[in-house]
Design an enzyme around this catalytic site. Structure first.
Site, PDB file in Angstrom:
ATOM      1  N   ASP A  90     -13.225  -5.725  -6.505  1.00 39.29           N
ATOM      2  CA  ASP A  90     -14.656  -5.451  -6.363  1.00 39.29           C
ATOM      3  C   ASP A  90     -15.233  -4.945  -7.688  1.00 39.29           C
ATOM      4  O   ASP A  90     -14.638  -4.106  -8.350  1.00 39.29           O
ATOM      5  CB  ASP A  90     -14.867  -4.399  -5.272  1.00 39.29           C
ATOM      6  CG  ASP A  90     -16.261  -4.448  -4.684  1.00 39.29           C
ATOM      7  OD1 ASP A  90     -17.222  -4.482  -5.467  1.00 39.29           O
ATOM      8  OD2 ASP A  90     -16.383  -4.451  -3.449  1.00 39.29           O
ATOM      9  N   ILE A  91     -16.381  -5.474  -8.053  1.00 40.29           N
ATOM     10  CA  ILE A  91     -17.066  -5.055  -9.280  1.00 40.29           C
ATOM     11  C   ILE A  91     -18.368  -4.328  -8.943  1.00 40.29           C
ATOM     12  O   ILE A  91     -18.559  -3.170  -9.285  1.00 40.29           O
ATOM     13  CB  ILE A  91     -17.364  -6.261 -10.201  1.00 40.29           C
ATOM     14  CG1 ILE A  91     -16.079  -7.028 -10.521  1.00 40.29           C
ATOM     15  CG2 ILE A  91     -18.045  -5.780 -11.484  1.00 40.29           C
ATOM     16  CD1 ILE A  91     -15.035  -6.224 -11.237  1.00 40.29           C
ATOM     17  N   LYS A  97     -22.802   9.738  -9.375  1.00 37.40           N
ATOM     18  CA  LYS A  97     -23.281  10.421 -10.582  1.00 37.40           C
ATOM     19  C   LYS A  97     -24.608  11.118 -10.319  1.00 37.40           C
ATOM     20  O   LYS A  97     -24.855  12.234 -10.814  1.00 37.40           O
ATOM     21  CB  LYS A  97     -23.432   9.414 -11.728  1.00 37.40           C
ATOM     22  CG  LYS A  97     -23.989  10.029 -13.007  1.00 37.40           C
ATOM     23  CD  LYS A  97     -24.068   9.016 -14.139  1.00 37.40           C
ATOM     24  CE  LYS A  97     -24.630   9.662 -15.404  1.00 37.40           C
ATOM     25  NZ  LYS A  97     -24.645   8.733 -16.557  1.00 37.40           N
ATOM     26  N   GLY A 104     -25.817  -9.850   1.271  1.00 42.60           N
ATOM     27  CA  GLY A 104     -24.907 -10.802   1.879  1.00 42.60           C
ATOM     28  C   GLY A 104     -24.622 -10.611   3.352  1.00 42.60           C
ATOM     29  O   GLY A 104     -25.517 -10.539   4.206  1.00 42.60           O
ATOM     30  N   THR A 112     -23.554  -8.029   4.935  1.00 48.47           N
ATOM     31  CA  THR A 112     -24.058  -6.785   5.522  1.00 48.47           C
ATOM     32  C   THR A 112     -25.458  -6.994   6.070  1.00 48.47           C
ATOM     33  O   THR A 112     -25.785  -6.563   7.179  1.00 48.47           O
ATOM     34  CB  THR A 112     -24.061  -5.657   4.471  1.00 48.47           C
ATOM     35  OG1 THR A 112     -22.745  -5.513   3.926  1.00 48.47           O
ATOM     36  CG2 THR A 112     -24.498  -4.346   5.088  1.00 48.47           C
ATOM     37  N   VAL A 138     -22.136 -11.859  -8.064  1.00 47.37           N
ATOM     38  CA  VAL A 138     -23.174 -11.059  -8.713  1.00 47.37           C
ATOM     39  C   VAL A 138     -24.391 -11.032  -7.798  1.00 47.37           C
ATOM     40  O   VAL A 138     -25.066 -12.043  -7.613  1.00 47.37           O
ATOM     41  CB  VAL A 138     -23.565 -11.639 -10.095  1.00 47.37           C
ATOM     42  CG1 VAL A 138     -24.698 -10.821 -10.699  1.00 47.37           C
ATOM     43  CG2 VAL A 138     -22.360 -11.649 -11.026  1.00 47.37           C
ATOM     44  N   HIS A 160      19.426  24.235   2.453  1.00 49.12           N
ATOM     45  CA  HIS A 160      19.021  24.627   1.098  1.00 49.12           C
ATOM     46  C   HIS A 160      19.240  23.500   0.100  1.00 49.12           C
ATOM     47  O   HIS A 160      19.821  23.694  -0.970  1.00 49.12           O
ATOM     48  CB  HIS A 160      19.751  25.893   0.659  1.00 49.12           C
ATOM     49  CG  HIS A 160      19.394  27.098   1.475  1.00 49.12           C
ATOM     50  ND1 HIS A 160      18.091  27.460   1.742  1.00 49.12           N
ATOM     51  CD2 HIS A 160      20.174  28.017   2.097  1.00 49.12           C
ATOM     52  CE1 HIS A 160      18.076  28.556   2.483  1.00 49.12           C
ATOM     53  NE2 HIS A 160      19.320  28.907   2.723  1.00 49.12           N
ATOM     54  N   PHE A 216      32.844  11.584 -14.555  1.00 49.73           N
ATOM     55  CA  PHE A 216      34.240  11.588 -15.000  1.00 49.73           C
ATOM     56  C   PHE A 216      34.813  12.998 -15.072  1.00 49.73           C
ATOM     57  O   PHE A 216      34.083  13.996 -15.029  1.00 49.73           O
ATOM     58  CB  PHE A 216      34.386  10.883 -16.349  1.00 49.73           C
ATOM     59  CG  PHE A 216      33.622  11.511 -17.489  1.00 49.73           C
ATOM     60  CD1 PHE A 216      33.947  12.779 -17.978  1.00 49.73           C
ATOM     61  CD2 PHE A 216      32.593  10.836 -18.119  1.00 49.73           C
ATOM     62  CE1 PHE A 216      33.275  13.363 -19.034  1.00 49.73           C
ATOM     63  CE2 PHE A 216      31.909  11.403 -19.186  1.00 49.73           C
ATOM     64  CZ  PHE A 216      32.246  12.667 -19.642  1.00 49.73           C
ATOM     65  N   ARG A 233       2.081  26.284   4.968  1.00 49.88           N
ATOM     66  CA  ARG A 233       1.936  27.745   5.122  1.00 49.88           C
ATOM     67  C   ARG A 233       2.105  28.435   3.780  1.00 49.88           C
ATOM     68  O   ARG A 233       1.375  29.372   3.456  1.00 49.88           O
ATOM     69  CB  ARG A 233       2.962  28.269   6.119  1.00 49.88           C
ATOM     70  CG  ARG A 233       2.665  27.896   7.571  1.00 49.88           C
ATOM     71  CD  ARG A 233       3.742  28.452   8.477  1.00 49.88           C
ATOM     72  NE  ARG A 233       3.801  29.914   8.413  1.00 49.88           N
ATOM     73  CZ  ARG A 233       4.838  30.624   8.835  1.00 49.88           C
ATOM     74  NH1 ARG A 233       5.915  30.018   9.331  1.00 49.88           N
ATOM     75  NH2 ARG A 233       4.818  31.942   8.754  1.00 49.88           N
ATOM     76  N   GLU A 273      16.456  23.328  12.355  1.00 52.22           N
ATOM     77  CA  GLU A 273      15.032  23.405  12.017  1.00 52.22           C
ATOM     78  C   GLU A 273      14.313  22.095  12.324  1.00 52.22           C
ATOM     79  O   GLU A 273      13.219  22.093  12.891  1.00 52.22           O
ATOM     80  CB  GLU A 273      14.858  23.729  10.526  1.00 52.22           C
ATOM     81  CG  GLU A 273      15.233  25.153  10.148  1.00 52.22           C
ATOM     82  CD  GLU A 273      14.104  26.128  10.399  1.00 52.22           C
ATOM     83  OE1 GLU A 273      13.068  25.727  10.944  1.00 52.22           O
ATOM     84  OE2 GLU A 273      14.276  27.303  10.043  1.00 52.22           O
TER      85      GLU A 273
END
Length: 505
Positions: free
Chosen positions: A122-123, A134, A32, A34, A62, A269, A454, A210, A321
């Site tokens: 996307d499929i 894979k 396509g 690309t 497809v 803290h 409460f 760290r 800090e």
């Protein structure tokens, strides 16, 4: 001649990468848009439809879902594999360059229709990526344009992409498709068309810390957004954030962001030691600091307004800090830059996101929506004989929001729009009242008190009365509410029940 299959939505660096492959003698196979982009750059490219001898169908949905394509990617070194390729007139494909339809960008648009979102799933691209990943033992897969340069460098230097790099790229590819699916699952699940069976998250590594809470613990930071900094902000100066810094700053930020007026929260803290609102950040900071100046030393500060020069000057000699704020305008950065170890976190806005929070437990995770205060429609009820004065009511409103950010059993003493004493995190509420009273000292007399839950007995009310509290706000709901109300009336204390509790464990 090695073969590269290219099918990308994000065309950054495509022409340069395609040109590099062409110069190295690679055959380019593309689909396509690309293929059109490469051809416009005068590169020789074969369309996938020509390679498969099968036209694109269903409006281009497809095009790469074809045996000749996937056989070319999945083929190994067995003789039978080559025989199967010959039978379907397919060639081995050695490099797959794919990125997916921008589903996340589509759903971020305004008034997006469900059918448009579905069309953006996307499929074929996902299938290509998974097949290549894979078979990483033979095939390299690139899903990020930022990896193009390194891949070309390896090809130019060694004539191939190394097994180590192929493995790393395959891991990134599986992570890429997993993240893509998680966004789709979250979007569809959020439409309320079905109950989510699984919680799927996409977390992006933002670097090792760290260490964790202690030096012998390892720690990393992950973000929901790929380019996000700590808490979604951007670190302007100072050394990297630590694990504890991030926890403290998160608590402070959530507290400051919950107020509409200029607000400051100081946390030490994981516990607020001072919260205040005022007409300016500088005034709010001074009021918050006065709540507990001893505990504030070495703490973190969060504000819901830009931290201006007046606020920077008001820090005085206090060691801090980190500071988180939506901006550091004017001369504030110049003033704060003198503190070399002070971390400054520039926040993009005061939004709290995502709308839920997660906590790890043994072999599991808890999820809940963020506590954003009383739900809409909640009506407070004056239950004492004496109603609060306007001044007390203003302080009670402030104290009620502030106590929502203190660990249970949360107790907040406040005067005006500033805390004067905070107690929390104890197994019983009476001890929390005593802690708040000890922090407040003489400032407790004439202050108001907020309790996140409460009173199971009247003892907390009586303890508060003895140090001079004049008005109290709490959810109510105890079987002994009448005793708490009776104690308040006996001391002339105004009492409000909200009907909503705000535990913070």
């Amino acid at each position: 001649m090695p073969v590269a299959l290219l099918s990308v939505s994000d065309k950054r660096g495509l022409v340069e990468f395609g040109s590099g492959l062409h110069e190295l003698g690679w055959k380019l196979l593309a689909s396509g848009g690309t293929a059109r982009t490469l051809r416009q750059a005068n590169l020789t490219v074969k369309d996938v439809s020509e390679y498969t001898n099968s036209p694109e169908i269903l409006g281009g949905r497809v095009k790469t879902l074809h045996p000749a394509v996937h056989a070319g990617i999945l083929a190994g070194d067995k003789e039978q594999d080559q025989a199967d390729l010959d039978r379907v007139s397919a060639s081995r494909i050695d490099l797959v360059v794919v990125n997916l339809y921008p589903f996340q960008e589509v759903i971020a648009g305004e008034d997006i229709r469900l059918e448009d979102a579905i069309e953006s799933i996307d499929i074929g691209g996902v299938a290509l990526i998974r097949a290549a990943a894979k078979n990483y033992a033979r095939v390299a897969v690139l899903t990020d344009p930022d990896d193009y340069a390194a891949a070309l460098a390896e090809l130019r230097h060694a004539g191939e992409i190394s097994p180590e790099t192929r493995y790393r790229l395959a891991c990134r590819a599986f992570s890429h498709t997993a993240g893509y699916d998680s966004v789709i699952a979250a979007y569809l699940g959020g439409l309320g068309k079905g109950r989510e069976e699984q919680l799927t998250l996409e977390l992006h590594p933002r670097g090792k810390l760290r260490y964790g809470e202690n030096p012998h613990q390892e720690a990393e930071l992950y973000s929901y957004e790929p380019e996000s900094g700590p808490l979604g902000g951007r670190l302007l100066q100072g050394k990297a954030m630590s694990y504890n810094n991030l926890l403290d700053l998160d608590a402070a930020w959530k507290a400051a962001a919950s107020f509409e007026r200029p607000a400051v929260c100081i946390v030490k803290h994981l516990t607020p030691c001072g919260i205040a609102c005022s007409a300016s950040v500088a005034q709010a900071f001074r009021a918050a600091l006065a709540s507990d100046p001893v505990s504030a030393f070495g703490g973190v500060i969060a504000v819901n307004r830009p931290f201006d020069a007046a606020a920077a000057a008001s820090l005085g000699e206090l060691f801090v800090e980190c500071i988180a704020a939506p901006g550091f305008p004017g001369d504030s950065l110049q003033i704060l830059s003198q503190r070399k170890n002070l971390r400054l976190l520039n926040m993009p806005d005061t939004e709290l996101a995502p709308p839920f929070e997660l906590r790890s437990i043994n072999r599991g995770v808890l999820r809940q929506t963020i506590d954003r205060g009383d739900p809409p429609g909640v009506k407070w009820q004056v239950v004492s004989k004496r109603p609060p004065t306007e001044e007390e009511l203003k302080a009670l409103r402030f104290a009620w929001v502030a106590c929502q950010h203190v660990k249970s059993n949360a107790i907040v003493f406040a005067r005006g729009e500033a805390t004067v004493g905070i107690g929390g995190g104890q197994p019983n509420r009476v001890d929390c009242v005593r802690i708040a009273a000890s922090r407040a000292g003489g400032n407790a007399r004439g202050a108001v008190m907020a309790s996140d839950a409460f009173f199971p007995f009247s003892d907390s009310v009586e303890e508060a009365a003895r140090v001079g509290i004049t008005a109290i706000i709490s959810p109510g709901g105890s079987i002994r509410d009448d005793q708490a109300i009776e104690a308040a009336d006996s001391w002339g204390i105004a009492m409000i029940f909200t009907g909503v509790r705000h535990f913070r464990h």
